[in-house]
Structures are given as C-alpha cells and as structure tokens.
Design an enzyme around this catalytic site. Structure first.
Site, mmCIF file in Angstrom:
data_model
loop_
_atom_site.group_PDB
_atom_site.id
_atom_site.type_symbol
_atom_site.label_atom_id
_atom_site.label_comp_id
_atom_site.label_asym_id
_atom_site.label_seq_id
_atom_site.Cartn_x
_atom_site.Cartn_y
_atom_site.Cartn_z
ATOM 1 N N ASP A 187 -19.915 7.138 -9.777
ATOM 2 C CA ASP A 187 -18.921 7.986 -9.102
ATOM 3 C C ASP A 187 -17.787 7.089 -8.606
ATOM 4 O O ASP A 187 -17.917 5.862 -8.589
ATOM 5 C CB ASP A 187 -19.619 8.697 -7.932
ATOM 6 C CG ASP A 187 -18.707 9.709 -7.231
ATOM 7 O OD1 ASP A 187 -17.780 10.235 -7.871
ATOM 8 O OD2 ASP A 187 -18.955 9.976 -6.031
ATOM 9 N N ASP A 225 -15.224 17.212 -8.331
ATOM 10 C CA ASP A 225 -15.343 18.072 -7.152
ATOM 11 C C ASP A 225 -14.759 19.459 -7.347
ATOM 12 O O ASP A 225 -13.657 19.766 -6.889
ATOM 13 C CB ASP A 225 -14.698 17.388 -5.950
ATOM 14 C CG ASP A 225 -15.437 16.118 -5.575
ATOM 15 O OD1 ASP A 225 -16.593 15.950 -6.025
ATOM 16 O OD2 ASP A 225 -14.871 15.298 -4.846
ATOM 17 N N GLU A 253 -12.570 5.771 -10.618
ATOM 18 C CA GLU A 253 -11.184 5.871 -11.157
ATOM 19 C C GLU A 253 -10.449 4.534 -11.052
ATOM 20 O O GLU A 253 -9.619 4.292 -11.913
ATOM 21 C CB GLU A 253 -10.436 6.973 -10.415
ATOM 22 C CG GLU A 253 -10.984 8.369 -10.676
ATOM 23 C CD GLU A 253 -12.330 8.637 -10.001
ATOM 24 O OE1 GLU A 253 -12.606 7.956 -9.001
ATOM 25 O OE2 GLU A 253 -13.094 9.481 -10.490
HETATM 26 O O1 MIG Z 1 -16.224 13.092 -2.551
HETATM 27 O O2 MIG Z 1 -20.762 10.634 -3.097
HETATM 28 O O3 MIG Z 1 -17.518 13.867 -6.943
HETATM 29 O O4 MIG Z 1 -20.186 14.553 -6.521
HETATM 30 O O5 MIG Z 1 -21.263 14.038 -3.980
HETATM 31 C C1 MIG Z 1 -16.777 11.930 -2.152
HETATM 32 C C2 MIG Z 1 -20.256 11.777 -2.482
HETATM 33 C C3 MIG Z 1 -17.530 11.070 -3.158
HETATM 34 C C4 MIG Z 1 -17.552 12.541 -4.992
HETATM 35 C C5 MIG Z 1 -18.356 13.138 -6.081
HETATM 36 C C6 MIG Z 1 -19.425 14.010 -5.494
HETATM 37 C C7 MIG Z 1 -20.294 13.204 -4.566
HETATM 38 C C8 MIG Z 1 -19.419 12.596 -3.466
HETATM 39 N N1 MIG Z 1 -18.370 11.774 -4.075
#
Ligand code: MIG
Length: 797
Positions: free
Chosen positions: A408, A486, A411
């Site tokens: 995650d 998200d 980017e």
């Molecule tokens: O939004 O790790 O898209 O699936 O639960 C903050 C926390 C960071 C973004 C991800 C989301 C995940 C969340 N992360």
C-alpha cells in the site's frame, strides 16, 4: 478539501507560454538498418523498431536530448527486420518486407501514417504531427474517427469508453471520493485500444514520468504528450480487440497463475488490531460456515508502524497465530508500506542508511517524508541491489508462515502538499545512473512490487505467492494483483467498480478488484448484499472497510443479509473451477477473466459502452443490480440464445429484456452453445473438490455440437509448468436420437484431482425428453443417466 468559486477566478488562468509547440519540421534523412530505422528531421529524430509481426515501436526525441529508457514495462527485445524504402521529393515510404505493413507520409513537414498490408489506414496523423516545446514536452497528434471507441488506460474513473476526456498519468493517493473528474489515481497504465468494430489497434506510451493522453476527439484528433524529452510508443496492429490485448501483454508480460487461495474470499478491515480480534473474525466465519481463504492485517499489526515487525502487545505470538489460522485454511496477508520509520534503534532503518539503500538527493542527503510511522525514508526501488535487499527481507514474514503481501502507499504517498516524494530526489538506477524522481515517479510502486514478488517467490520454495498492490505501472500484472484503492460505500462506487476493473483487464491487469462493501463511509446491509453478489464474480474478492466506519463483516446486518452474503461467498467457491480456468487463460494469453461485453461481441454496437454488465470468460454474463431498493433491471442480451443460471429460462438475444431480481438474486446468464464448470461449496480453497460438474447449455437446434476445456492443477505449486495439470477436452454431439460424448485427455504429468475419479456432465436443453442412443469415446464408464425433459445428467468415471 472543499473548493469554492475562487478556483475559477479569471486571474488564475494558467500562462500558456510554456506550452508553445513547434512542429517537427522537414524530414532530412532516412537511415535504414535492420535493427532500426532512423528518421532525422529538423525538430528531432524518430526511430522505428520492429518487435513482432504486429508490434512496432516509435521513439521521438530532440537531438541530443535522448534519455535512456528505464520503465521496465517491456519484457521483449526488438528484432531485426528488413525494410524497403521508397521516396521522392515529397513522400517517403517504409515497407516491412516481413509482414507488408507500411509506414509512409509527407516529407515537408514530416508526417507518418501506418497502413496494414492490405493498405488499410491503421493509425493516421492529423494535420499536426509531432511537435515539441523548448522545455522538453513532446506531443503527437493522431487522427480520430467518429466511430472509434477507446478502452484501457488502466485505472480511471468514468465509463467504459474513455472518449471525451483528457487523462493524466501520475500515480496519486486519492482519498477524496473518486468521481468523474478524479483524474490521476494510484495506477498509471498509458495504454489504450482504439476499437472500430471490425478492427482495433493499440497504443502504449511508455514513459515513467508524467504523461497526458487527451481523447477529446471532437475535432477529429486525439493527442498524447510527455514532459521529459522523449516520446516513445508501441503500436499494436490487432486486428481484433482480443489480438490487441494479447499483443500488449506479450510485450509487457502476463500474470503468473495465482495460488487458488488468492482467488478465494478475503476479509479485511482497517484494522483488525489484535491477534484476538483477527482470530475471532476467522472463528466466526467458520462457525457460520462462510468460506474464507485469507484475512488481511492492516497497519496496526506492526510495532509503531515499523514494516517487518509485529507489535509485541497486540500480536505477541505471530507464529502461533498464523499457524493456527493456517490449520483452519486461512492465510494471513500483512500490509507492507514503503516508508521506513526514522529510528536510530530500528535495524531496518540502520541498514538502509548504512548501505545507502534509501532514496536520496544528489548530494547524498536522504529524502524524508511523513507517513504513518512519522518521518520515514523510502527505499530506492529503482536500484537492483535495493530491490534484492527488500525482497530478501520478506524472509521475516515467510518464516512466520506468511505467503502473501499487501503493498500500500506505494505511489509513494507522502503526507504533504504534493502528496508524494520530492520530484528532485535522484534515484540510482541498476547501472548507477542518476535519474530524477520526476522522471520515474510512475514506476516506484511497480518496482516495489517487483522486489516483493521476486523476494517472496525466491524464498517460498516452489509455492506460489500473492502480492496485492495499490500503485503500479504498465506490466504490473507480472508481480501483483491490483485493487482500486479508497472507494466509498456508495452505490455509485459499486457501479464505478465495473468499468474500472473492466478497463484494468483490457490494460493487461486480469487480477483486480474493488473493496467489497466500500472502504470509506458506512455501508448498509443492502449495499453489502448487492456488492458481495458482484464481488463473487470479480477477479479479486475482498471485503475491506476503513477505521471509524461501521463494521461490514458478512454478519453485521442481521440474518437476512448474512444469508445472502453467505450464499454469494459460497457461490464463489462453486464457481472456482470455472474461474480458475479463466485465470489460467489470463496467464497464458493475457486476456482478462472479467470482460466487457464488447470483448466477446466486438461487432455489436450495443456493447460498446456497456459496463453495468460483464462477462466472466466467454460463456457467463453477469447483470448485477446496483441501485438501492431495486429488484428489476433492463439487461442487454447480445445476439444468440441465453439461459438464466437460476431458473433455466431462455432469453432471445439481440435485444433488451426487463428482468426481476429480488435482493437474494444476482442475475447470471449462460450463453447457449457453451459450457461452464461447477464445483461444490467449500470452506476454503484447500477443501478437496468432491463434486465436479460440467454443465452444457444446448442451443435450441436439431443437431448441436459443443465443447469444453477444463483446467485444474494443485493450486499452489509451480508443477503445472512441468505439465502437471489436468486438462480435459469434452465434446458433446446431441440430436433427437443420439448423444455422443467424447472426453479427450489433454493433460500430461502426474497431477490427479480427487474429482477425476468421478465427475458429472449435465446437459441443459429444451428438447431433451425421451431416450437417446448413447455413445461415449474415452470415457470409460458413463452411468445410466438421470433425465428430466430439460436435463440429462451423466456420471463419468
Ligand atoms: O488510507 O493502511 O487504500 O486500504 O486500509 C490510508 C490504511 C492508508 C490506504 C489503503 C487502505 C488501507 C489504509 N491505507
């Protein structure tokens, strides 16, 4: 952030001076070489390379400004090719001796059109051709056709057809609700397909910096632009949509066949904060007999958000915990973000600093950005040594019994105004060249996944891994499945997930999904029920929700909803043999599992922008209800005959029908003339398949012949690559007197599934009453069959 009208203040209009484009000008010389054709023009050079019969490469750059290529999207090398040149004062022409394709145009100014060997114009330039600005922007303008549709572009909002908008490729963490004007998202896949009905071509703009693809075609043109001095694209000749997808994935790679457990149902939450909480969730699934293959651990499992750690209080016996779950058939997938916490006592941080593994400025200062752990450093994934280091670190998870990783924030997302790393950071490539973050931004997440996938694969001793990613670039399918980030618990986002995943599929990413139930915002029982129905047929099937939203595990909305959600999670497992077959096809050919109707019916105009229905493989059409309090919808049935999966009712194609579907029903239709495989309800994908059936849906014809190719393997190892799989080709011919069944064993090797000793063939047809003379070929024993007026069931052993 809420915007006011001040956003459109007249004084804010952008200055245009940086956007003055100069024409490439006159062609000066053509140098032909088997390896490459070099066309020198006043305003830059154009190079042409041959990759395959239907795949050509063009590279345009200002003289002296050429940058070396680093995207790593492409896994093929160009080939030598014989080119024939014809030219006079005005016209130049390049003929590929090999395949007859020709490229030609005017010399002054230099223009370039691509024609098929039959002389059909495939890709034409508009009056404007190639042009440049003095600050390194390069642009190509192509002619567009009124009847052209555009698909692909990876993960974008909007409809299936991407015509009518301009798209920016710049990987961005967008928490704000995704809507039609959300442009850059987490993934950048600058590839699209132009579809004209009978023919289609593809174009892939391979550049890891910021790029723009403008498909506002009202003036008869479209254009694409890069910002860093080189404009390189691949052209795929097609001629069909499927050909283009195959050609593009030939060039950028296809996914490896995932382990079966990755295709099962996954439960997630931001976050299951303790071992006990996670264990209770898994236990609830088992008590309620709701299938489950994996549970995701979001950021709370770590010690102060330090990647490669478990928190000693909340997850104090990770090995026991993970092993316990494994015994129950459930995999644990921990989240791993790229940010490494700044903490002098944290070994990982120490190692990264000491060995120079973090992204740095030119003067050697490490770049620090704020994410969950606070100030963090970011591994320099551009570098092979860093990728190997990161990959090896996964031994930590593997030793605990983990086989899948969730990447995650790659980017990379940073909590600042630009939302990402400073573009001035200078990455160090494999060959120790420096390159600015600005020029490689879009491949940072891709390379993190490469490191993760390769590290996991190397250390898993022949077991398949699963990586899930938020960010990526063209070719990401080689390393990871993609979820669309998200989303929110909006009906609109359920609707949006279809064109998004469909276009991801056309962009090479066969394994994708959106958070079922919606991530942010509060879901409702009805929305969860409808979303789970869709999720059951989407390649990646995970229920995930955000911190501070109401819980959305299947049982959170009372018995009625629980029963529906359970029914569809179970249905996923019944469909597993069918889904798995299409996953195999995706890994072989690059074709998506979940397909827009247009891929199967490219000549049918009604399908051209249809994305509230989709196909699973070639035979199954899903037409979900995606509106609140709605129990009917209009469904388009492409030409042919269709059978309602639940009731057997037949529908005549080439038209719309109004269908009813109460909250317990997902409309599913099977194309007559095709077959599907069905298994049994299972608690997880390791449960042995006992009840394998292949259902043939006969069209209403006098004599009919159908066939089906089944596929199965152990679902976890790479032995299938040594031909250890099972593959039957089943042919059926039936009329009023005879029924002939032929089972051809295509499989080699030693794999034998439990179901192979006894399985069933079921025929569905409206004319099946009465006895038939049965002939079988290669099916040793076919037991006396059960027969109704519409069904014949045969036991094969
Ligand atoms: O939004 O790790 O898209 O699936 O639960 C903050 C926390 C960071 C973004 C991800 C989301 C995940 C969340 N992360």
């Amino acid at each position: 952030m809420n915007q006011s009208s001040n956003e459109i203040h007249p004084e804010k209009k952008a200055s245009k001076s940086e956007m003055v484009f100069n024409d490439i000008g006159r062609l000066e010389m053509i140098n032909v070489d088997k390896d490459m054709v070099l066309i020198e023009c006043e305003g830059g050079n154009v190079e042409v390379r041959f990759y395959a019969e239907a795949v050509l490469n063009f590279r345009y750059f200002k003289k002296g400004m050429e940058k070396k290529h680093v995207t790593q999207a492409v896994i093929r090398k160009h080939r030598a090719n014989d080119w024939l040149v014809e030219e006079d004062d005005e016209i130049w022409k390049l003929i590929s001796v090999n395949n007859g394709m020709n490229i030609s145009g005017t010399k002054n100014p230099f223009r370039m059109n691509i024609f098929s060997s039959e002389g059909e114009l495939l890709l034409g330039e508009s009056e404007q051709g190639l042009s440049y600005t003095h600050n390194g922007r390069l642009m190509s303008v192509k002619s567009a056709n009124d009847n052209e549709r555009y698909y692909g572009l990876g993960e974008k909002t909007g409809f299936l057809d991407k015509k009518g908008a301009s798209y920016t490729m710049w990987n961005t963490d967008v928490y704000a609700p995704h809507n039609p004007e959300t442009d850059a998202l987490y993934q950048s896949i600058p590839f699209f397909i132009s579809h004209r009905g009978k023919t289609a071509y593809g174009l892939f703009l391979d550049n890891s910096g910021k790029t723009h693809i403008d498909l506002r075609t009202d003036q008869g043109t479209y254009q694409f632009m890069t910002e860093n001095g080189v404009l390189e694209y691949f052209f795929f000749e097609g001629p069909t949509l499927k050909d283009v997808v195959k050609q593009y994935t030939w060039l950028t790679g296809r996914m490896e066949l995932p382990p079966k457990w990755a295709i099962g149902y996954h439960q997630s939450r931001y976050s299951y904060e303790t071992e006990k909480e996670a264990m209770d969730v898994v236990d609830a699934f088992q008590e309620k007999n709701i299938p489950l293959d994996a549970i995701c651990l979001d950021i709370h499992y770590m010690n102060g958000y330090r990647v490669f750690t478990f928190d000693e209080d909340s997850f104090n016996k990770p090995f026991e915990f993970i092993m316990n779950l494994k015994k129950k058939g459930v995999h644990v997938i921990p989240i791993v973000d790229p940010g490494v916490k700044v903490d002098a006592k944290y070994e990982l941080y120490q190692a990264g600093v000491k060995e120079g593994l973090f992204s740095q400025y030119l003067d050697g200062r490490i770049y620090y950005g704020e994410v969950w752990p606070g100030q963090s450093a970011f591994p320099d994934f551009l570098n092979d040594r860093v990728r190997r280091w990161w990959g090896d670190l996964h031994k930590f998870y593997i030793n605990l019994g983990i086989e899948g990783i969730w990447n995650d924030m790659n980017e990379p997302a940073v909590f600042n105004d630009t939302l990402t790393m400073d573009v001035q950071v200078m990455h160090k490539t494999d060959t120790d060249r420096f390159i600015a973050h600005e020029d490689v931004h879009n491949i940072y997440g891709f390379l993190m996944c490469k490191a993760t996938f390769e590290g996991m694969k190397d250390q898993l001793n022949g077991r398949r891994t699963f990586v899930l990613t938020r960010s990526g670039y063209a070719g990401i399918q080689r390393y990871a499945a993609v979820w669309t980030g998200d989303n929110r618990s909006f009906w609109e986002h359920l609707q949006l997930s279809l064109p998004m995943c469909l276009n991801l599929g056309l962009s090479g990413v066969a394994f994708s999904g959106a958070d079922v139930g919606g991530f942010a915002h509060d879901t409702s029982g009805q929305l969860l029920a409808r979303w789970t129905q869709v999720g059951a047929f989407i390649p990646y099937f995970r229920n995930h929700s955000s911190i501070d939203t109401i819980r959305q595990e299947p049982w959170m909305f009372g018995e009625e909803i629980e029963a529906i959600v359970k029914k569809y999670i179970q249905l996923r497992y019944q469909w597993m043999p069918e889904l798995y077959k299409w996953f195999k096809e995706a890994s072989n050919l690059g074709l998506p599992v979940m397909r827009p109707l247009v891929l199967e019916f490219p000549l049918d105009k009604e399908t051209y922008n249809c994305a509230d229905q989709f196909m699973v493989g070639e035979a199954t059409m899903i037409a979900p209800i995606m509106m609140p309090d709605t129990t009917h919808r209009s469904v388009y049935f492409p030409h042919g005959e269709w059978v309602d999966y639940w009731t057997g009712k037949r529908f005549e194609g080439g038209q719309y029908h109004l269908v009813q579907a109460d909250l317990t029903t997902l409309p599913i239709y099977i194309r007559a003339g095709y077959a599907i495989a069905q298994g049994s309800v299972k608690q997880h994908s390791k449960t042995i398949e006992q009840d394998m059936q292949v259902h043939f849906y006969l069209p209403n014809k006098e004599v009919t012949s159908l066939s089906y190719d089944s596929y199965d393997d152990d679902g976890e190892s790479y032995e299938y690559q040594n031909n250890d799989f099972s593959n039957y080709s089943i042919n059926i011919t039936v009329d009023h007197i005879n029924l002939k069944i032929e089972v051809i064993t295509v499989k080699k090797g030693s794999y034998k599934a439990a179901w192979e000793s006894s399985w069933k063939i079921v025929l569905h047809g409206d004319f099946l009453e009465g006895e038939r003379y049965l002939t079988t070929i290669n099916a040793n024993k076919v037991s006396p069959y059960i027969q109704t007026d519409k069904e014949i069931m045969l036991d094969i052993s």
